[in-house]
Design a protein around this motif. Structure first.
Motif, PDB file in Angstrom:
ATOM      1  N   ILE A  46       0.855  -1.185   0.000  1.00  0.00           N
ATOM      2  CA  ILE A  46       0.000   0.000   0.000  1.00  0.00           C
ATOM      3  C   ILE A  46       0.893   1.238   0.000  1.00  0.00           C
ATOM      4  N   PRO A  47       0.731   2.135  -0.987  1.00  0.00           N
ATOM      5  CA  PRO A  47       1.542   3.350  -0.992  1.00  0.00           C
ATOM      6  C   PRO A  47       1.209   4.231   0.211  1.00  0.00           C
ATOM      7  N   ALA A  48       2.258   4.748   0.841  1.00  0.00           N
ATOM      8  CA  ALA A  48       2.074   5.599   2.022  1.00  0.00           C
ATOM      9  C   ALA A  48       2.734   6.947   1.783  1.00  0.00           C
ATOM     10  N   ALA A  49       1.896   7.971   1.667  1.00  0.00           N
ATOM     11  CA  ALA A  49       2.400   9.343   1.585  1.00  0.00           C
ATOM     12  C   ALA A  49       2.465   9.920   2.997  1.00  0.00           C
ATOM     13  N   GLY A  50       1.435   9.665   3.769  1.00  0.00           N
ATOM     14  CA  GLY A  50       1.360  10.058   5.179  1.00  0.00           C
ATOM     15  C   GLY A  50       1.527   8.810   6.028  1.00  0.00           C
ATOM     16  N   MET A  51       0.451   8.437   6.709  1.00  0.00           N
ATOM     17  CA  MET A  51       0.404   7.236   7.557  1.00  0.00           C
ATOM     18  C   MET A  51       1.472   7.221   8.647  1.00  0.00           C
ATOM     19  N   MET A 101       9.519  -0.531  -6.971  1.00  0.00           N
ATOM     20  CA  MET A 101       8.405  -0.776  -7.889  1.00  0.00           C
ATOM     21  C   MET A 101       7.217   0.128  -7.546  1.00  0.00           C
ATOM     22  N   MET A 102       6.910   0.236  -6.256  1.00  0.00           N
ATOM     23  CA  MET A 102       5.784   1.068  -5.828  1.00  0.00           C
ATOM     24  C   MET A 102       6.083   2.550  -6.060  1.00  0.00           C
ATOM     25  N   HIS A 103       7.326   2.973  -5.844  1.00  0.00           N
ATOM     26  CA  HIS A 103       7.691   4.371  -6.053  1.00  0.00           C
ATOM     27  C   HIS A 103       7.579   4.738  -7.536  1.00  0.00           C
ATOM     28  N   GLN A 104       7.914   3.809  -8.422  1.00  0.00           N
ATOM     29  CA  GLN A 104       7.740   4.050  -9.864  1.00  0.00           C
ATOM     30  C   GLN A 104       6.263   4.250 -10.196  1.00  0.00           C
ATOM     31  N   LYS A 105       5.420   3.436  -9.578  1.00  0.00           N
ATOM     32  CA  LYS A 105       3.985   3.476  -9.846  1.00  0.00           C
ATOM     33  C   LYS A 105       3.316   4.673  -9.175  1.00  0.00           C
ATOM     34  N   TYR A 106       3.769   5.007  -7.972  1.00  0.00           N
ATOM     35  CA  TYR A 106       3.196   6.099  -7.172  1.00  0.00           C
ATOM     36  C   TYR A 106       4.326   7.006  -6.682  1.00  0.00           C
ATOM     37  N   PHE A 108       4.519   9.816  -5.451  1.00  0.00           N
ATOM     38  CA  PHE A 108       4.236  10.678  -4.302  1.00  0.00           C
ATOM     39  C   PHE A 108       4.536  10.008  -2.958  1.00  0.00           C
ATOM     40  N   ILE A 109       4.892   8.728  -2.938  1.00  0.00           N
ATOM     41  CA  ILE A 109       5.021   8.019  -1.661  1.00  0.00           C
ATOM     42  C   ILE A 109       6.310   8.360  -0.935  1.00  0.00           C
ATOM     43  N   ARG A 110       6.268   8.204   0.389  1.00  0.00           N
ATOM     44  CA  ARG A 110       7.474   8.295   1.206  1.00  0.00           C
ATOM     45  C   ARG A 110       7.895   6.907   1.687  1.00  0.00           C
ATOM     46  N   SER A 111       6.926   5.954   1.694  1.00  0.00           N
ATOM     47  CA  SER A 111       7.200   4.579   2.090  1.00  0.00           C
ATOM     48  C   SER A 111       6.085   3.686   1.558  1.00  0.00           C
ATOM     49  N   VAL A 112       6.204   2.390   1.852  1.00  0.00           N
ATOM     50  CA  VAL A 112       5.193   1.411   1.446  1.00  0.00           C
ATOM     51  C   VAL A 112       4.791   0.617   2.675  1.00  0.00           C
ATOM     52  N   LEU A 113       3.490   0.536   2.912  1.00  0.00           N
ATOM     53  CA  LEU A 113       2.972  -0.326   3.974  1.00  0.00           C
ATOM     54  C   LEU A 113       2.831  -1.722   3.390  1.00  0.00           C
TER      55      LEU A 113
END
Length: 124
Positions: A46-51, A101-106, A108-113
Motif C-alpha cells: 500500500i503506498p504511504a504518503a502520510g500514515m 516498484m511502488m515508487h515508480q507506480k506512485y 508521491f510516496i514516502r514509504s510502502v505499507l
C-alpha cells in the motif's frame, strides 16, 4: 489464501480502512482499492504518503486490520456488494525492490505499507 473474489473486489474502486494500534487507542487510516498491489506471495503493498501514526503504531505492534469492499461485486446470496476483513502483520518499506516498484507506480510516496496476510475473510 486470497480468493478470486478478493481480486475482483480490488479491481473495483472502494475504500480500504487500515486499523493499527500501539500503546494507545486504535488509529484508522484509509486508502483506495486501486492503490493495493498484491505480490506473487500474497503480501499486500500500500503506498504511504502520510500514515505516520500508522507507522508509529506498527513499530510498537505490527498487527493490523484492513476492511475493504465495493458495491460492484456481488456478495453472498445475491447481495449487492461484498467486502473482506484482513488480519495481518505490517511493516513499512523505504528501500528494496518492492519499494522501488511502488515508487515508480506512485511517485508521491514516502514509504510502502507491507501487509503479510494471516486471515482473509469475505464479510458480505
Amino acid at each position: 489464501m486470497l480468493t478470486e473474489r478478493f481480486f475482483e473486489v480490488i479491481r473495483n474502486e472502494g475504500v480500504v480502512s487500515i486499523v493499527s494500534w500501539g500503546h494507545a487507542e486504535p488509529h484508522l487510516a484509509c486508502t483506495w482499492n486501486s492503490y493495493l498491489v498484491v505480490t506473487d506471495d500474497e503480501r499486500i503493498l500500500i503506498p504511504a504518503a502520510g500514515m505516520k501514526k500508522t507507522e508509529a503504531n506498527v513499530e510498537v505492534n505490527n498487527r493490523v486490520l484492513l476492511a475493504l469492499g465495493t458495491r460492484n461485486v456481488e456478495g453472498f446470496n445475491g447481495y449487492q456488494g461484498t467486502g473482506f476483513r484482513i488480519e495481518g502483520r505490517a511493516k513499512f518499506l523505504t528501500t528494496g525492490p518492492d519499494y522501488e516498484m511502488m515508487h515508480q507506480k506512485y511517485p508521491f510516496i514516502r514509504s510502502v505499507l507491507e501487509v503479510t496476510v494471516d486471515v482473509a475473510k469475505q464479510m458480505l
